[in-house]
Design a protein around this motif. Structure first.
Motif, PDB file in Angstrom:
ATOM      1  N   THR A 353       0.846  -1.209   0.000  1.00 16.21           N
ATOM      2  CA  THR A 353       0.000   0.000   0.000  1.00 16.21           C
ATOM      3  C   THR A 353       0.873   1.247   0.000  1.00 16.21           C
ATOM      4  O   THR A 353       0.586   2.209  -0.703  1.00 16.21           O
ATOM      5  N   TYR A 354       1.962   1.214   0.771  1.00 17.48           N
ATOM      6  CA  TYR A 354       2.806   2.411   0.831  1.00 17.48           C
ATOM      7  C   TYR A 354       3.463   2.675  -0.514  1.00 17.48           C
ATOM      8  O   TYR A 354       3.662   3.815  -0.921  1.00 17.48           O
ATOM      9  N   LEU A 355       3.754   1.590  -1.230  1.00 20.61           N
ATOM     10  CA  LEU A 355       4.395   1.747  -2.534  1.00 20.61           C
ATOM     11  C   LEU A 355       3.384   2.220  -3.579  1.00 20.61           C
ATOM     12  O   LEU A 355       3.669   3.103  -4.392  1.00 20.61           O
ATOM     13  N   LEU A 356       2.171   1.640  -3.525  1.00 13.38           N
ATOM     14  CA  LEU A 356       1.229   1.848  -4.624  1.00 13.38           C
ATOM     15  C   LEU A 356       0.398   3.111  -4.476  1.00 13.38           C
ATOM     16  O   LEU A 356       0.181   3.827  -5.453  1.00 13.38           O
ATOM     17  N   VAL A 357      -0.087   3.389  -3.253  1.00 12.24           N
ATOM     18  CA  VAL A 357      -1.095   4.451  -3.111  1.00 12.24           C
ATOM     19  C   VAL A 357      -0.619   5.805  -3.651  1.00 12.24           C
ATOM     20  O   VAL A 357      -1.289   6.374  -4.520  1.00 12.24           O
ATOM     21  N   PRO A 358       0.539   6.328  -3.205  1.00  4.17           N
ATOM     22  CA  PRO A 358       0.932   7.640  -3.729  1.00  4.17           C
ATOM     23  C   PRO A 358       1.144   7.626  -5.240  1.00  4.17           C
ATOM     24  O   PRO A 358       0.692   8.538  -5.947  1.00  4.17           O
ATOM     25  N   GLY A 359       1.747   6.552  -5.748  1.00  4.70           N
ATOM     26  CA  GLY A 359       1.996   6.455  -7.188  1.00  4.70           C
ATOM     27  C   GLY A 359       0.698   6.420  -7.965  1.00  4.70           C
ATOM     28  O   GLY A 359       0.533   7.108  -8.976  1.00  4.70           O
ATOM     29  N   LEU A 360      -0.234   5.613  -7.451  1.00  2.00           N
ATOM     30  CA  LEU A 360      -1.521   5.466  -8.129  1.00  2.00           C
ATOM     31  C   LEU A 360      -2.241   6.811  -8.214  1.00  2.00           C
ATOM     32  O   LEU A 360      -2.788   7.182  -9.265  1.00  2.00           O
ATOM     33  N   LEU A 361      -2.222   7.539  -7.101  1.00  2.00           N
ATOM     34  CA  LEU A 361      -2.907   8.842  -7.077  1.00  2.00           C
ATOM     35  C   LEU A 361      -2.275   9.785  -8.090  1.00  2.00           C
ATOM     36  O   LEU A 361      -2.974  10.479  -8.835  1.00  2.00           O
ATOM     37  N   LEU A 362      -0.952   9.805  -8.109  1.00  2.00           N
ATOM     38  CA  LEU A 362      -0.260  10.710  -9.032  1.00  2.00           C
ATOM     39  C   LEU A 362      -0.586  10.338 -10.471  1.00  2.00           C
ATOM     40  O   LEU A 362      -0.895  11.205 -11.306  1.00  2.00           O
ATOM     41  N   LEU A 363      -0.579   9.026 -10.730  1.00  2.84           N
ATOM     42  CA  LEU A 363      -0.862   8.544 -12.078  1.00  2.84           C
ATOM     43  C   LEU A 363      -2.282   8.948 -12.490  1.00  2.84           C
ATOM     44  O   LEU A 363      -2.498   9.468 -13.607  1.00  2.84           O
ATOM     45  N   ALA A 364      -3.234   8.728 -11.578  1.00  3.40           N
ATOM     46  CA  ALA A 364      -4.624   9.063 -11.890  1.00  3.40           C
ATOM     47  C   ALA A 364      -4.762  10.552 -12.194  1.00  3.40           C
ATOM     48  O   ALA A 364      -5.484  10.970 -13.109  1.00  3.40           O
ATOM     49  N   MET A 365      -4.032  11.377 -11.427  1.00  4.49           N
ATOM     50  CA  MET A 365      -4.090  12.827 -11.636  1.00  4.49           C
ATOM     51  C   MET A 365      -3.560  13.187 -13.013  1.00  4.49           C
ATOM     52  O   MET A 365      -4.145  13.992 -13.735  1.00  4.49           O
ATOM     53  N   LYS A 366      -2.438  12.571 -13.373  1.00 11.28           N
ATOM     54  CA  LYS A 366      -1.820  12.865 -14.675  1.00 11.28           C
ATOM     55  C   LYS A 366      -2.777  12.494 -15.811  1.00 11.28           C
ATOM     56  O   LYS A 366      -2.991  13.257 -16.753  1.00 11.28           O
ATOM     57  N   ILE A 367      -3.358  11.303 -15.701  1.00 15.63           N
ATOM     58  CA  ILE A 367      -4.255  10.834 -16.755  1.00 15.63           C
ATOM     59  C   ILE A 367      -5.439  11.775 -16.884  1.00 15.63           C
ATOM     60  O   ILE A 367      -5.833  12.181 -17.980  1.00 15.63           O
ATOM     61  N   LYS A 368      -5.971  12.164 -15.720  1.00 15.44           N
ATOM     62  CA  LYS A 368      -7.126  13.066 -15.702  1.00 15.44           C
ATOM     63  C   LYS A 368      -6.783  14.375 -16.419  1.00 15.44           C
ATOM     64  O   LYS A 368      -7.553  14.871 -17.248  1.00 15.44           O
ATOM     65  N   GLU A 369      -5.594  14.918 -16.067  1.00 17.74           N
ATOM     66  CA  GLU A 369      -5.188  16.189 -16.676  1.00 17.74           C
ATOM     67  C   GLU A 369      -5.063  16.041 -18.186  1.00 17.74           C
ATOM     68  O   GLU A 369      -5.502  16.891 -18.950  1.00 17.74           O
ATOM     69  N   ARG A 370      -4.474  14.922 -18.606  1.00 13.68           N
ATOM     70  CA  ARG A 370      -4.281  14.714 -20.034  1.00 13.68           C
ATOM     71  C   ARG A 370      -5.621  14.603 -20.755  1.00 13.68           C
ATOM     72  O   ARG A 370      -5.810  15.148 -21.837  1.00 13.68           O
ATOM     73  N   LEU A 371      -6.567  13.924 -20.083  1.00 15.87           N
ATOM     74  CA  LEU A 371      -7.885  13.761 -20.700  1.00 15.87           C
ATOM     75  C   LEU A 371      -8.599  15.087 -20.834  1.00 15.87           C
ATOM     76  O   LEU A 371      -9.273  15.365 -21.822  1.00 15.87           O
ATOM     77  N   GLN A 372      -8.437  15.927 -19.805  1.00 16.03           N
ATOM     78  CA  GLN A 372      -9.112  17.225 -19.831  1.00 16.03           C
ATOM     79  C   GLN A 372      -8.491  18.154 -20.843  1.00 16.03           C
ATOM     80  O   GLN A 372      -9.162  18.978 -21.447  1.00 16.03           O
ATOM     81  N   ALA A 373      -7.174  18.023 -21.052  1.00 10.58           N
ATOM     82  CA  ALA A 373      -6.470  18.941 -21.944  1.00 10.58           C
ATOM     83  C   ALA A 373      -6.811  18.682 -23.416  1.00 10.58           C
ATOM     84  O   ALA A 373      -7.389  17.689 -23.768  1.00 10.58           O
TER      85      ALA A 373
END
Lengths: 373, 363
Positions: A353-373
């Motif tokens: 969880t410590y490895l995945l959670v922060p990475g997953l959140l960052l990844l989701a944010m990036k994807i979201k931004e790319r989709l919106q752009a």
């Protein structure tokens, strides 16, 4: 039925709370037994290296806190993952939360039984510890966050007690040699994994973001908390290593408690009993927080997040956790081997969880931004 | 009203817990228990142990010696309850005295048993006894009812400041040495008969088996260069001299291929007693005496080290000299092979401090 708002927000909490919470969540059950798993002197570098990695991880986490999603809390997650996605994630999170709270509580109860009440049935101890956790948790999330100050102040001073053990005559410095690994085995990798798992915990703060005052410069406080934890781990490991030596450390079950047993006071013979009891504050804080998480996750899964929290719901969720814990205690936590399996499970879950959670959140944010752009 | 209800609930539940369905199983009613201060363990033959203790330690009551023959150590602790009306508790166990014969066969099982009990403190004192301690206790119990307690205070006294009269070892010290890469623990040795109790010296162990006992001069040297690094009095009868307040700083160096070790000891102390013929007011004669003491100590120390080699023990932990931050540590076997062939170069330097009154020779 009486209503109560467990997740109400009346005031914001400053960065200092974040620091204390990061620190206390990192120093949990593993602090008491970790030196026995690390054993080799070169693991001092291991702790430092993993601490630096953990710092990088916290930097990723701080980018999530700084984003616009964090402050919105649940709605932020919905924006990122969609409602269905959040429900799935909450379901996935139930298991690690449950395992963490179980291992924490049962592990603590085990220590209490081992050192304080060897003749007592563990069920009673479990019950009393759980009732305390429940009491703190049902005060609501705000008071639980505040409770971290008490937990911190109650336990942080204990590191002072370990200073005599890093100085001669109690310490033997030749035990700290060799400082560089002369051989590397699977056991050493496991040691590193345990350190990483022990430093996990800050990922649970993502759900508390709405309660924090300013999410923008949290990195400072995250760093401070993390650094303090690493210092504590280093001190305790160096003290137990120079006090016991590698081979003796390996056979010692809870080296940190064993060290304290060597202290003597003219007033009270068994200082370890007092210190184990004081640790209760610390563990209760963590377990109460996890109980609230568990209840919150269940509410999200059954789709009732917009309704008012009820006391009955919380009691039911807690009872379910307690019942599972009792079953585990009765049938699946009886021998040392089984206990070791639970610890291993917690290590793997905590590490992932410590490895995945922060990475997953960052990844989701990036994807979201790319989709919106 | 709500608070009141809660208070009533709390009181009721605590009443229920303290009286009725109590989860506590241990009964610690003070009038009904007797904490023991020491155990004496001896070999009873045929693999059996003889274990004894003195009760009661607290109340004003005739003290008596309890002795049992048992197979296991903890069994002894339990069986005492069957021959005595109070329950004996080990929470105050402060000393375990072990007969020399058992120590020769190996102690580790017994010591690990003691360690694994959370009620027993790791500060428990361990000592070796020559002779029958039971005889001594039963003979003295009339004269000194609190003997067990006095013995404990004696250990405690010399442990506290390490002033060098005796080797004092507790459970943790013993095990720390035992589990170190150089597993050569030590324990104090006492000699008893029915009306006699005295400190003999230090026992050296190879792992958990007693290998040899050093006494008198050898023991003093051991205290000086290893154990306490301080001696209140260093008596050298061969030179009619007693040195007082002796502090030592020891530097040991091992050469690259571990074939020789140089031991350099700097002693600081003053002459407190002199029965010889030299006039210590004269610088030259004082310097002579100093040299004599130095060479005497050098010879004795070198002999002691050679004896240790013969016994195959390294209680000075000289093996740790071979450690380095980058080196792979030697295992016990490797070190023992090296240790037997090490040459020693012992060098003493005595720095005599002036005493309060000079000691001229008697007229």
């Amino acid at each position: 039925m009486a209503t109560c708002s467990l997740y109400a927000k009346t005031s914001g909490y400053g960065g200092i709370y974040v620091m204390l919470m990061v620190n206390r969540l990192q120093i949990l059950y593993f602090i008491l037994s970790m030196p026995a798993y690390l054993v080799h002197p070169y693991m001092i570098w291991g702790i430092i290296a993993i601490g630096v990695l953990s710092q990088c991880n916290l930097m990723i986490l701080s980018r999530w806190f700084a984003s616009k999603y964090a402050a919105k809390g649940f709605q932020g997650f919905v924006q990122l993952f969609g409602e269905r996605g959040v429900r799935f994630l909450a379901f996935a999170a139930l298991f690690p939360v449950f395992v963490k709270v179980t291992v924490l509580t049962l592990g603590y109860v085990e220590i209490v039984q081992m050192f304080i009440f060897p003749s007592m049935d563990k069920i009673w101890l479990l019950l009393s510890v759980f009732v305390t956790c429940f009491y703190v948790a049902q005060q609501g999330i705000e008071k639980t966050i505040r409770f971290v100050v008490i937990a911190f102040l109650c336990t942080i001073w204990m590191i002072v007690l370990f200073f005599p053990f890093i100085l001669p005559p109690l310490a033997t410095y030749s035990n700290l040699l060799p400082l560089v690994p002369t051989e590397w085995s699977l056991q050493s990798w496991k040691g590193l994994l345990i350190v990483w798992a022990a430093l996990s915990g800050p990922e649970y703060l993502i759900c508390l973001a709405p309660w924090f005052n300013s999410n923008h410069n949290l990195i400072k406080y995250l760093t401070l908390g993390n650094a303090l934890s690493i210092l504590e781990y280093l001190l305790l490991f160096a003290a137990s290593l120079s006090f016991f030596g590698s081979d003796y450390l390996r056979i010692s079950n809870f080296p940190v408690v064993q060290i304290i047993r060597y202290l003597q006071s003219p007033v009270f013979e068994r200082i370890d009993i007092i210190l184990i009891c004081i640790h209760l504050f610390h563990f209760v804080f963590a377990a109460a927080l996890l109980l609230l998480y568990f209840y919150g996750a269940v509410r999200i899964i059954v789709g009732k997040w917009h309704e008012q929290t009820t006391r009955r719901g919380f009691v039911l969720a807690s009872m379910a956790v307690l019942a599972c814990m009792m079953i585990i205690n009765q049938w699946f936590w009886t021998t040392g081997e089984e206990q070791y399996k639970w610890l291993a499970l917690q290590v793997w879950l905590g590490a992932s969880t410590y490895l995945l959670v922060p990475g997953l959140l960052l990844l989701a944010m990036k994807i979201k931004e790319r989709l919106q752009a | 009203m709500k608070d009141f209800k809660r208070a009533v609930l709390a009181v009721l539940s605590s009443i229920a817990l303290t009286t009725g369905c109590s989860p506590f199983v241990d009964n610690n009613m003070i009038e009904e228990i007797a904490p023991v201060i020491f155990w004496y363990v001896a070999d009873a033959g045929e693999g059996k142990l003889k274990i004894s203790t003195v009760v009661p330690p607290l109340v004003r009551e005739q003290k008596r010696l309890l002795t049992m023959q048992v197979d296991l150590l903890k069994q002894g602790g339990k069986d005492f309850n069957l021959i005595y009306y109070r329950e004996l508790k080990v929470g105050q166990l402060r000393m375990v005295l072990i007969n020399e014969e058992i120590a020769k066969k190996g102690l580790i099982r017994m010591v690990n048993t003691l360690l694994s009990d959370p009620a027993i403190s790791p500060r428990l004192f361990l000592a070796i006894v020559q002779g029958n301690f039971d005889d001594y206790i039963s003979a003295q119990l009339q004269k000194q009812p609190n003997l067990d307690y006095f013995l404990y205070r004696m250990f405690k006294h010399y442990e506290k400041t390490n002033q060098g009269e005796m080797t004092i070892v507790n459970l943790h010290d013993f095990l720390k040495r035992y589990y170190s890469p150089m597993p050569y623990p030590n324990l104090p040795v006492f000699k008893v008969s029915s009306n006699y109790f005295s400190y003999v010296g230090t026992a050296f162990f190879g792992r958990d088996k007693l290998k040899a006992i050093v006494q008198n001069m050898d023991d003093q040297i051991y205290q000086l260069i290893n154990n306490d690094k301080y001696l209140k009095h260093l008596a050298i009868p061969a030179l009619s001299t007693t040195l007082g307040q002796v502090r030592s700083s020891v530097q040991m160096k091992m050469n690259q291929d571990a074939s020789s070790i140089s031991v350099q000891v700097d002693l600081t102390g003053r002459i407190e007693e002199y029965q010889g013929d030299k006039n210590l007011l004269e610088g030259e004669q004082l310097a002579d005496l100093r040299k004599e003491i130095e060479s005497y100590l050098e010879k004795q120390t070198a002999e002691l080290l050679k004896k240790m080699q013969r016994w195959k023990v390294d209680p000075l932990q000289m093996g740790s000299l071979s450690l380095g931050p980058l080196k792979k540590p030697l295992r016990e076997k490797e070190w023992l092979n090296t240790w037997e062939h090490v040459k020693f170069d012992v060098d003493y330097r005595l720095h005599l401090q002036p005493s309060a009154t000079a000691l001229p020779v008697g007229r």
